[in-house]
Design a protein around this motif. Structure first.
Motif, PDB file in Angstrom:
ATOM      1  N   ASN A  26       0.808  -1.212   0.000  1.00  0.00           N
ATOM      2  CA  ASN A  26       0.000   0.000   0.000  1.00  0.00           C
ATOM      3  C   ASN A  26       0.845   1.267   0.000  1.00  0.00           C
ATOM      4  OD1 ASN A  26      -2.816  -1.288   0.613  1.00  0.00           O
ATOM      5  ND2 ASN A  26      -1.393  -2.218   2.066  1.00  0.00           N
ATOM      6  N   THR A  27       2.070   1.144   0.516  1.00  0.00           N
ATOM      7  CA  THR A  27       2.962   2.306   0.566  1.00  0.00           C
ATOM      8  C   THR A  27       4.279   2.066  -0.168  1.00  0.00           C
ATOM      9  OG1 THR A  27       3.948   1.535   2.643  1.00  0.00           O
ATOM     10  CG2 THR A  27       2.034   3.005   2.816  1.00  0.00           C
ATOM     11  N   GLY A  28       4.533   0.804  -0.546  1.00  0.00           N
ATOM     12  CA  GLY A  28       5.799   0.469  -1.183  1.00  0.00           C
ATOM     13  C   GLY A  28       6.956   0.368  -0.213  1.00  0.00           C
ATOM     14  N   ILE A  29       6.666   0.283   1.088  1.00  0.00           N
ATOM     15  CA  ILE A  29       7.708   0.262   2.108  1.00  0.00           C
ATOM     16  C   ILE A  29       8.013  -1.171   2.540  1.00  0.00           C
ATOM     17  CG2 ILE A  29       8.183   0.832   4.539  1.00  0.00           C
ATOM     18  CD1 ILE A  29       6.871   3.519   4.078  1.00  0.00           C
ATOM     19  N   THR A  30       9.304  -1.488   2.592  1.00  0.00           N
ATOM     20  CA  THR A  30       9.802  -2.731   3.175  1.00  0.00           C
ATOM     21  C   THR A  30      10.577  -2.378   4.432  1.00  0.00           C
ATOM     22  OG1 THR A  30       9.963  -3.863   1.039  1.00  0.00           O
ATOM     23  CG2 THR A  30      11.334  -4.710   2.835  1.00  0.00           C
ATOM     24  N   LEU A  31      10.284  -3.061   5.523  1.00  0.00           N
ATOM     25  CA  LEU A  31      10.941  -2.766   6.804  1.00  0.00           C
ATOM     26  C   LEU A  31      11.346  -4.042   7.505  1.00  0.00           C
ATOM     27  CD1 LEU A  31       8.787   0.015   8.550  1.00  0.00           C
ATOM     28  CD2 LEU A  31      11.120   0.261   7.717  1.00  0.00           C
ATOM     29  N   TRP A  32      12.472  -3.976   8.191  1.00  0.00           N
ATOM     30  CA  TRP A  32      12.860  -5.017   9.132  1.00  0.00           C
ATOM     31  C   TRP A  32      13.254  -4.343  10.440  1.00  0.00           C
ATOM     32  CZ3 TRP A  32      18.325  -4.410   9.484  1.00  0.00           C
ATOM     33  CH2 TRP A  32      18.952  -3.858   8.368  1.00  0.00           C
ATOM     34  N   GLU A  33      13.468  -5.140  11.479  1.00  0.00           N
ATOM     35  CA  GLU A  33      13.584  -4.729  12.881  1.00  0.00           C
ATOM     36  C   GLU A  33      12.181  -4.503  13.447  1.00  0.00           C
ATOM     37  OE1 GLU A  33      16.187  -4.644  15.053  1.00  0.00           O
ATOM     38  OE2 GLU A  33      17.374  -5.513  13.438  1.00  0.00           O
ATOM     39  N   SER A  34      11.816  -5.333  14.413  1.00  0.00           N
ATOM     40  CA  SER A  34      10.442  -5.333  14.921  1.00  0.00           C
ATOM     41  C   SER A  34      10.036  -3.998  15.530  1.00  0.00           C
ATOM     42  CB  SER A  34      10.255  -6.456  15.949  1.00  0.00           C
ATOM     43  OG  SER A  34      11.157  -6.311  17.037  1.00  0.00           O
ATOM     44  N   GLY A  35      10.973  -3.286  16.160  1.00  0.00           N
ATOM     45  CA  GLY A  35      10.643  -1.981  16.720  1.00  0.00           C
ATOM     46  C   GLY A  35      10.296  -0.972  15.647  1.00  0.00           C
ATOM     47  N   ALA A  36      11.053  -0.966  14.570  1.00  0.00           N
ATOM     48  CA  ALA A  36      10.765  -0.064  13.454  1.00  0.00           C
ATOM     49  C   ALA A  36       9.415  -0.414  12.826  1.00  0.00           C
ATOM     50  CB  ALA A  36      11.876  -0.147  12.410  1.00  0.00           C
ATOM     51  N   ILE A  37       9.124  -1.708  12.741  1.00  0.00           N
ATOM     52  CA  ILE A  37       7.831  -2.148  12.202  1.00  0.00           C
ATOM     53  C   ILE A  37       6.700  -1.668  13.099  1.00  0.00           C
ATOM     54  CG2 ILE A  37       6.417  -4.173  11.681  1.00  0.00           C
ATOM     55  CD1 ILE A  37       9.086  -5.610  10.922  1.00  0.00           C
ATOM     56  N   TYR A  38       6.881  -1.771  14.411  1.00  0.00           N
ATOM     57  CA  TYR A  38       5.874  -1.279  15.353  1.00  0.00           C
ATOM     58  C   TYR A  38       5.591   0.198  15.130  1.00  0.00           C
ATOM     59  CZ  TYR A  38       4.431  -4.714  18.862  1.00  0.00           C
ATOM     60  OH  TYR A  38       3.806  -5.742  19.513  1.00  0.00           O
ATOM     61  N   GLN A  39       6.643   0.985  15.072  1.00  0.00           N
ATOM     62  CA  GLN A  39       6.455   2.431  14.917  1.00  0.00           C
ATOM     63  C   GLN A  39       5.752   2.754  13.606  1.00  0.00           C
ATOM     64  OE1 GLN A  39      10.637   3.467  15.647  1.00  0.00           O
ATOM     65  NE2 GLN A  39       9.997   4.541  17.496  1.00  0.00           N
ATOM     66  N   TYR A  40       6.104   2.043  12.564  1.00  0.00           N
ATOM     67  CA  TYR A  40       5.481   2.271  11.260  1.00  0.00           C
ATOM     68  C   TYR A  40       3.990   1.933  11.282  1.00  0.00           C
ATOM     69  CZ  TYR A  40       4.108   1.306   6.441  1.00  0.00           C
ATOM     70  OH  TYR A  40       3.421   1.270   5.251  1.00  0.00           O
ATOM     71  N   ILE A  41       3.666   0.757  11.813  1.00  0.00           N
ATOM     72  CA  ILE A  41       2.265   0.332  11.813  1.00  0.00           C
ATOM     73  C   ILE A  41       1.408   1.274  12.657  1.00  0.00           C
ATOM     74  CG2 ILE A  41       0.693  -1.493  12.592  1.00  0.00           C
ATOM     75  CD1 ILE A  41       2.866  -3.510  11.717  1.00  0.00           C
ATOM     76  N   ILE A  42       1.920   1.688  13.795  1.00  0.00           N
ATOM     77  CA  ILE A  42       1.175   2.616  14.652  1.00  0.00           C
ATOM     78  C   ILE A  42       0.948   3.940  13.941  1.00  0.00           C
ATOM     79  CG2 ILE A  42       1.333   4.004  16.755  1.00  0.00           C
ATOM     80  CD1 ILE A  42       0.482   1.092  17.212  1.00  0.00           C
ATOM     81  N   GLU A  43       2.001   4.482  13.341  1.00  0.00           N
ATOM     82  CA  GLU A  43       1.883   5.776  12.662  1.00  0.00           C
ATOM     83  C   GLU A  43       0.962   5.699  11.450  1.00  0.00           C
ATOM     84  OE1 GLU A  43       4.735   8.699  10.015  1.00  0.00           O
ATOM     85  OE2 GLU A  43       5.612   7.727  11.787  1.00  0.00           O
ATOM     86  N   GLN A  44       1.062   4.601  10.717  1.00  0.00           N
ATOM     87  CA  GLN A  44       0.334   4.495   9.451  1.00  0.00           C
ATOM     88  C   GLN A  44      -1.095   4.003   9.626  1.00  0.00           C
ATOM     89  OE1 GLN A  44       1.598   5.615   6.700  1.00  0.00           O
ATOM     90  NE2 GLN A  44       0.094   4.932   5.201  1.00  0.00           N
ATOM     91  N   TYR A  45      -1.325   3.120  10.611  1.00  0.00           N
ATOM     92  CA  TYR A  45      -2.604   2.418  10.636  1.00  0.00           C
ATOM     93  C   TYR A  45      -3.399   2.530  11.944  1.00  0.00           C
ATOM     94  CZ  TYR A  45      -1.013   0.407   6.248  1.00  0.00           C
ATOM     95  OH  TYR A  45      -0.578   0.247   4.953  1.00  0.00           O
TER      96      TYR A  45
END
Length: 255
Positions: A65-84
């Motif tokens: 949906n955004t074209g973003i690939t992420l690794w590191e679970s903390g970074a994934i957490y921050q992304y999901i919270i901010e985005q969704y």
């Protein structure tokens, strides 16, 4: 209210370890659209996964949906919270609480995860028993629990941030869930001297989102011929698994 992605977020994971279930727990709690790419831990440093995460560690996500690939679970957490998490179901909009949530997430990543992981490694998987290493990391597990116990005991709220469960609380669940195995202790012994942490943890593992996450884990573990603790089927106990690993290491050294 969450903003649900139109296309499913792909989550790459190997099912035995705790960190992937941080992400699944979060996605389940928010009710987000996702799919799982499950593969063997033996392939974690191989293609195609290292094309997604060159560090060869799970989890990783790809969000079409955004074209973003992420690794590191903390970074994934921050992304999901901010985005969704637009409705702040498990987060806060206010300045203080936003940064306190970030603080606790960083503590989970820098304190809980690494120390618990090393405790488990030296207790069960290292080729030789090094008591000083086992003692060091077991003491660190107790220290981390003690930090959280002191904070929760001093608060009127039952949660780390504000007056509701947030992603900051949730991030600690998968590793705490494995503590009996990591420490080789009974559940009561694990939480000795930490009644507030125990109650906090048990509130979260009683959530439908956590139970669904563990049902998914059980299915994926079964598909790979693994028991709940990561030991292959047919091996009766972790002690037997340790002996098998020790024999394998000895044989490799003798080659």
């Amino acid at each position: 209210m969450s903003t649900n992605p139109a296309k499913p977020i792909r989550v790459w994971l190997t099912p035995p370890g705790p960190n992937p279930w941080k992400v699944i727990f979060l996605l389940e709690e928010l009710g987000l659209n996702y799919e799982i790419e499950s593969f063997s831990y033996a392939d974690v440093k191989k293609k195609p996964f290292i094309d997604v995460n060159p560090n060869g560690r799970v989890p990783a996500i790809e969000d079409p949906n955004t074209g973003i690939t992420l690794w590191e679970s903390g970074a994934i957490y921050q992304y999901i919270i901010e985005q969704y998490d637009a409705g702040h179901h498990i987060s806060y909009e206010s300045l203080k609480e936003r940064h306190l949530g970030s603080q606790w997430l960083h503590f989970q990543m820098s304190g809980q995860g690494p120390y618990y992981g090393q405790a488990g490694w030296f207790q069960h998987l290292h080729a030789e028993k090094i008591q000083s290493a086992i003692d060091r990391y077991m003491n660190e597990v107790r220290r981390v629990i003690g930090v959280i116990e002191g904070v929760l005991a001093a608060k009127e709220s039952q949660w780390l941030v504000g007056d509701k469960m947030t992603y900051a609380d949730m991030a600690f669940v998968p590793w705490n869930f494995r503590l009996s195995e990591v420490m080789n202790l009974s559940w009561d012994e694990v939480w000795e001297g930490a009644p507030h942490v125990r109650a906090w943890h048990e509130r979260m593992v009683d959530l439908p989102s956590w139970k669904r996450s563990m049902e998914i884990r059980a299915r994926l573990m079964d598909e790979q011929g693994l028991q709940w603790n990561g030991v292959p089927k047919g091996i009766e106990s972790f002690d037997d698994y340790e002996k098998q690993l020790a024999a394998k290491n000895a044989a490799e050294k003798g080659q």
